[in-house]
Design a protein around this motif. Structure first.
Motif, PDB file in Angstrom:
ATOM      1  N   ALA A 109       0.883  -1.277   0.138  1.00 51.74           N
ATOM      2  CA  ALA A 109       0.016  -0.031  -0.045  1.00 51.74           C
ATOM      3  C   ALA A 109       0.719   1.268   0.000  1.00 51.74           C
ATOM      4  O   ALA A 109       0.676   2.118  -0.586  1.00 51.74           O
ATOM      5  CB  ALA A 109      -0.936   0.049   1.088  1.00 51.74           C
ATOM      6  N   ARG A 110       1.938   1.254   0.644  1.00 50.17           N
ATOM      7  CA  ARG A 110       2.770   2.449   0.835  1.00 50.17           C
ATOM      8  C   ARG A 110       3.266   2.548  -0.275  1.00 50.17           C
ATOM      9  O   ARG A 110       3.607   3.614  -0.895  1.00 50.17           O
ATOM     10  CB  ARG A 110       3.719   2.204   2.175  1.00 50.17           C
ATOM     11  N   ALA A 113       1.307   4.276  -2.880  1.00 45.77           N
ATOM     12  CA  ALA A 113       0.895   5.649  -2.445  1.00 45.77           C
ATOM     13  C   ALA A 113       2.298   6.507  -2.773  1.00 45.77           C
ATOM     14  O   ALA A 113       2.068   7.777  -3.278  1.00 45.77           O
ATOM     15  CB  ALA A 113       0.668   5.546  -1.030  1.00 45.77           C
ATOM     16  N   GLU A 116       2.895   5.822  -7.312  1.00 46.06           N
ATOM     17  CA  GLU A 116       1.860   6.196  -8.421  1.00 46.06           C
ATOM     18  C   GLU A 116       1.957   7.873  -8.766  1.00 46.06           C
ATOM     19  O   GLU A 116       1.789   8.127 -10.114  1.00 46.06           O
ATOM     20  CB  GLU A 116       0.253   5.855  -8.084  1.00 46.06           C
TER      21      GLU A 116
END
Ligand SMILES: Nc1ncnc2c1ncn2[C@@H]1O[C@H](COP(=O)(O)OP(=O)(O)OP(=O)(O)O)[C@@H](O)[C@H]1O
Length: 241
Positions: A109-110, A113, A116
């Motif tokens: 997830a990190r 984040a 992207e």
């Protein structure tokens, strides 16, 4: 935040040290530009801070911690953009980004984040699945910049980061450097471009013949104070005499 104290270093076989009692301090939440003539010792100093080279004397600490205290925590505290990016040639850009995120144990997830928005800002979508060996210098630089930020390092070190970047990418990088400072983190970069230092830096450090000869505030310079260019030329002048 970063403290370099009386560091001495010579490459194998050299009679005289290349880095000579070099001392430098950079406070948290600031941007410092390392300036100096070709061969002055900027890249060597950066590599000593990173622990890629080992000083024969002196002390280097980041957030009060030396490399010997806790090598993993020390290295996780730094993000690095080198001035040469030839080692990952056989990976694709995406594989390289994942490899760096894995190395720093960054969650999926990190990493999404972080990567992207950078992929969009630096306009590298079409390069992600191509091998790095096919990239231009500037595109390699963009991937190196993205990877260096994946673990949100308190200290971001960049060696001549503007070289080879197009105007849009330079503008993205400058904004990212300011944002890093605004988060309370620290940025140290080497450059030959005084205008970039004037735009970005809180302080500059002038390295000459392996010593930090002068540090100066860039912003809020008093009226009548020398320009950075005058200051720089005076500090390094005997080289040209
Ligand atoms: N691997 C090496 N072995 C021996 N000497 C080296 C090595 N790398 C650099 N040097 C020497 O160390 C000195 C400092 O080099 P360094 O690359 O740190 O300078 P710099 O300030 O980054 O220069 P530039 O602005 O040209 O990039 C130079 O005299 C250089 O020739």
């Amino acid at each position: 935040m970063l403290k370099v104290k009386d560091v001495v270093f010579r490459y194998d076989g050299q009679a005289e040290p290349i880095i000579n009692n070099l001392s430098l301090e950079v406070t948290a939440g600031s941007i410092c530009g390392l300036l100096g003539p070709n061969g002055a010792g900027k890249t060597t100093t950066i590599q000593l801070i990173l622990g890629l080279l080992k000083a024969e004397r002196g002390m280097i600490s980041i957030q009060g911690r030396t490399l010997a205290d806790d090598p993993v925590a020390y290295k996780k505290g730094v993000g690095y953009v080198s001035d040469s990016h030839s080692i990952y040639d056989n990976l694709t850009g995406q594989e390289f980004l994942n490899f760096m995120a894995d190395m720093y144990e960054v969650s999926t997830a990190r990493r999404v984040a972080v990567y992207e928005p950078l992929i969009k800002e630096l306009q590298v979508q079409t390069y992600l699945n191509r091998p790095i060996k096919s990239y231009s210098h500037g595109t390699r630089q963009k991937f190196s910049i993205m990877a260096s930020l994946v673990h949100d390092p308190p200290l971001w070190i960049l060696d001549e980061p503007m070289t080879g970047l197009d105007i849009e990418a330079s503008s993205v990088l400058k904004r990212r450097m300011r944002e890093h400072r605004e988060k309370g983190c620290t940025v140290l970069f080497s450059s030959h471009l005084l205008e970039i230092c004037e735009q970005l830096c809180d302080t500059i450090a002038i390295i000459h013949q392996g010593e930090c000869r002068h540090t100066a505030a860039v912003k809020n310079r008093a009226e009548g104070e020398k320009s950075l260019e005058q200051l720089y030329l005076e500090v390094v002048k005997h080289e040209h005499a």
